[in-house]
Design a protein around this motif. Structure first.
Motif, PDB file in Angstrom:
ATOM      1  N   ARG A  11       0.858  -1.182   0.000  1.00 39.66           N
ATOM      2  CA  ARG A  11       0.000   0.000   0.000  1.00 39.66           C
ATOM      3  C   ARG A  11       0.895   1.233   0.000  1.00 39.66           C
ATOM      4  NH1 ARG A  11      -2.907  -2.305   4.965  1.00 39.66           N
ATOM      5  NH2 ARG A  11      -1.187  -1.118   5.820  1.00 39.66           N
ATOM      6  N   ALA A  12       0.354   2.321  -0.504  1.00 40.07           N
ATOM      7  CA  ALA A  12       1.135   3.558  -0.590  1.00 40.07           C
ATOM      8  C   ALA A  12       1.656   3.991   0.769  1.00 40.07           C
ATOM      9  CB  ALA A  12       0.295   4.658  -1.222  1.00 40.07           C
ATOM     10  N   GLY A  13       0.892   3.772   1.832  1.00 39.52           N
ATOM     11  CA  GLY A  13       1.306   4.178   3.158  1.00 39.52           C
ATOM     12  C   GLY A  13       2.396   3.309   3.755  1.00 39.52           C
ATOM     13  N   ASP A  14       2.721   2.196   3.125  1.00 38.24           N
ATOM     14  CA  ASP A  14       3.721   1.266   3.638  1.00 38.24           C
ATOM     15  C   ASP A  14       5.097   1.477   3.034  1.00 38.24           C
ATOM     16  OD1 ASP A  14       1.747   0.124   5.131  1.00 38.24           O
ATOM     17  OD2 ASP A  14       1.486  -1.605   3.843  1.00 38.24           O
ATOM     18  N   SER A  15       5.278   2.576   2.339  1.00 37.72           N
ATOM     19  CA  SER A  15       6.568   2.812   1.696  1.00 37.72           C
ATOM     20  C   SER A  15       6.925   4.293   1.781  1.00 37.72           C
ATOM     21  CB  SER A  15       6.525   2.347   0.234  1.00 37.72           C
ATOM     22  OG  SER A  15       5.562   3.079  -0.489  1.00 37.72           O
ATOM     23  N   GLU A  16       8.170   4.573   1.496  1.00 36.05           N
ATOM     24  CA  GLU A  16       8.675   5.940   1.524  1.00 36.05           C
ATOM     25  C   GLU A  16       9.196   6.269   0.134  1.00 36.05           C
ATOM     26  OE1 GLU A  16       9.613   9.445   3.805  1.00 36.05           O
ATOM     27  OE2 GLU A  16       8.543   7.652   4.388  1.00 36.05           O
ATOM     28  N   LYS A  17       8.885   7.425  -0.373  1.00 39.22           N
ATOM     29  CA  LYS A  17       9.333   7.843  -1.695  1.00 39.22           C
ATOM     30  C   LYS A  17      10.741   8.409  -1.603  1.00 39.22           C
ATOM     31  CE  LYS A  17       7.643  10.217  -5.721  1.00 39.22           C
ATOM     32  NZ  LYS A  17       6.462  10.854  -6.275  1.00 39.22           N
ATOM     33  N   ILE A  18      11.618   7.999  -2.520  1.00 39.87           N
ATOM     34  CA  ILE A  18      12.967   8.542  -2.590  1.00 39.87           C
ATOM     35  C   ILE A  18      13.228   9.008  -4.020  1.00 39.87           C
ATOM     36  CG2 ILE A  18      13.830   7.060  -0.744  1.00 39.87           C
ATOM     37  CD1 ILE A  18      15.267   5.411  -2.930  1.00 39.87           C
ATOM     38  N   THR A  19      14.237   9.832  -4.169  1.00 40.56           N
ATOM     39  CA  THR A  19      14.641  10.319  -5.484  1.00 40.56           C
ATOM     40  C   THR A  19      16.097   9.941  -5.701  1.00 40.56           C
ATOM     41  OG1 THR A  19      13.149  12.195  -5.269  1.00 40.56           O
ATOM     42  CG2 THR A  19      14.881  12.370  -6.933  1.00 40.56           C
ATOM     43  N   ILE A  20      16.399   9.418  -6.892  1.00 40.87           N
ATOM     44  CA  ILE A  20      17.788   9.090  -7.215  1.00 40.87           C
ATOM     45  C   ILE A  20      18.138   9.701  -8.571  1.00 40.87           C
ATOM     46  CG2 ILE A  20      17.789   6.944  -5.900  1.00 40.87           C
ATOM     47  CD1 ILE A  20      17.545   5.426  -8.561  1.00 40.87           C
ATOM     48  N   THR A  43      10.428   1.549 -11.818  1.00 40.00           N
ATOM     49  CA  THR A  43      10.318   1.342 -10.372  1.00 40.00           C
ATOM     50  C   THR A  43      10.431  -0.131 -10.023  1.00 40.00           C
ATOM     51  OG1 THR A  43       8.959   3.319 -10.139  1.00 40.00           O
ATOM     52  CG2 THR A  43       8.820   1.695  -8.368  1.00 40.00           C
ATOM     53  N   ASP A  44       9.794  -0.973 -10.802  1.00 40.65           N
ATOM     54  CA  ASP A  44       9.871  -2.423 -10.573  1.00 40.65           C
ATOM     55  C   ASP A  44      11.320  -2.890 -10.661  1.00 40.65           C
ATOM     56  OD1 ASP A  44       9.029  -5.124 -10.274  1.00 40.65           O
ATOM     57  OD2 ASP A  44       8.917  -5.348 -12.463  1.00 40.65           O
ATOM     58  N   PHE A  45      12.054  -2.406 -11.645  1.00 41.44           N
ATOM     59  CA  PHE A  45      13.467  -2.766 -11.779  1.00 41.44           C
ATOM     60  C   PHE A  45      14.270  -2.313 -10.563  1.00 41.44           C
ATOM     61  CE2 PHE A  45      17.782  -1.471 -12.689  1.00 41.44           C
ATOM     62  CZ  PHE A  45      18.327  -2.613 -13.235  1.00 41.44           C
ATOM     63  N   ILE A  46      14.089  -1.060 -10.166  1.00 41.47           N
ATOM     64  CA  ILE A  46      14.876  -0.503  -9.059  1.00 41.47           C
ATOM     65  C   ILE A  46      14.556  -1.215  -7.754  1.00 41.47           C
ATOM     66  CG2 ILE A  46      15.235   1.590  -7.684  1.00 41.47           C
ATOM     67  CD1 ILE A  46      14.847   3.145 -10.404  1.00 41.47           C
ATOM     68  N   ARG A  47      13.279  -1.469  -7.483  1.00 39.92           N
ATOM     69  CA  ARG A  47      12.908  -2.214  -6.269  1.00 39.92           C
ATOM     70  C   ARG A  47      13.544  -3.598  -6.264  1.00 39.92           C
ATOM     71  NH1 ARG A  47       6.886  -0.859  -6.618  1.00 39.92           N
ATOM     72  NH2 ARG A  47       6.726   1.028  -5.375  1.00 39.92           N
ATOM     73  N   THR A  48      13.480  -4.272  -7.393  1.00 38.86           N
ATOM     74  CA  THR A  48      14.058  -5.616  -7.493  1.00 38.86           C
ATOM     75  C   THR A  48      15.564  -5.574  -7.270  1.00 38.86           C
ATOM     76  OG1 THR A  48      12.315  -6.297  -9.017  1.00 38.86           O
ATOM     77  CG2 THR A  48      14.309  -7.638  -8.988  1.00 38.86           C
ATOM     78  N   ALA A  49      16.224  -4.591  -7.871  1.00 39.55           N
ATOM     79  CA  ALA A  49      17.677  -4.470  -7.711  1.00 39.55           C
ATOM     80  C   ALA A  49      18.038  -4.211  -6.250  1.00 39.55           C
ATOM     81  CB  ALA A  49      18.204  -3.343  -8.605  1.00 39.55           C
ATOM     82  N   ILE A  50      17.290  -3.340  -5.594  1.00 40.45           N
ATOM     83  CA  ILE A  50      17.566  -3.037  -4.186  1.00 40.45           C
ATOM     84  C   ILE A  50      17.350  -4.271  -3.319  1.00 40.45           C
ATOM     85  CG2 ILE A  50      16.714  -1.721  -2.199  1.00 40.45           C
ATOM     86  CD1 ILE A  50      16.281   0.633  -4.197  1.00 40.45           C
ATOM     87  N   ARG A  51      16.241  -4.965  -3.523  1.00 40.64           N
ATOM     88  CA  ARG A  51      15.967  -6.173  -2.731  1.00 40.64           C
ATOM     89  C   ARG A  51      17.054  -7.229  -2.933  1.00 40.64           C
ATOM     90  NH1 ARG A  51       9.796  -5.761  -4.314  1.00 40.64           N
ATOM     91  NH2 ARG A  51       9.092  -4.448  -2.598  1.00 40.64           N
ATOM     92  N   ASN A  52      17.498  -7.399  -4.180  1.00 41.14           N
ATOM     93  CA  ASN A  52      18.554  -8.380  -4.447  1.00 41.14           C
ATOM     94  C   ASN A  52      19.857  -7.993  -3.768  1.00 41.14           C
ATOM     95  OD1 ASN A  52      16.830  -9.962  -5.968  1.00 41.14           O
ATOM     96  ND2 ASN A  52      17.502  -9.118  -7.923  1.00 41.14           N
TER      97      ASN A  52
END
Length: 136
Positions: A11-20, A43-52
């Protein structure tokens, strides 16, 4: 049918927005992978890369959490929590890796009277101005 729907994303409230900022070549590589349907969007790519990347450092993170005695995840403080601390004549040393938040009815005076120090790695939703001198 509605009760069969499962939530797939946070959900939108469960995350924090960042800028890179990314270089044009890196951004082009990401766009190419999105175009080729490896990822649904940037965004999907960046989230996946961060999680990995976080997964590769999982053990180091665990050791650091123990070393710094951090609470992991969501830590929410209510007015009742802080009043109990105040009644006991104690002070909190808050250390959170994740999200630390305070109920809307927690006043700056109550926070100042009960919180000795705050360290938050992640997001902090609270009366920051009142607690600025106690934040690490």
């Amino acid at each position: 049918m509605e009760n069969q729907i499962q939530r797939l994303r946070e959900r939108a409230g469960d995350s924090e927005k960042i800028t890179i900022n990314l270089g044009y070549v890196d951004l082009g590589h990401i766009d190419l992978l999105v175009q080729e349907s490896f990822y649904s969007n940037r965004t999907d790519f960046i989230r996946t890369a961060i999680r990995n990347l976080l997964a590769t450092h999982r053990e180091e993170v665990k050791q650091s959490i123990v070393r710094h005695t951090l609470e992991l995840g969501l830590r929410h403080y209510t007015r009742a929590d802080l009043k109990a601390v105040k009644a006991a004549g104690e002070k909190l040393h808050i250390k959170v890796l994740g999200l630390a938040s305070f109920a809307p009815d927690v006043t700056p005076a109550l926070a100042l009277a009960t919180i000795e120090s705050i360290t938050v790695l992640g997001a902090f939703h609270a009366i920051k101005a009142a607690l600025a001198d106690r934040m690490n």
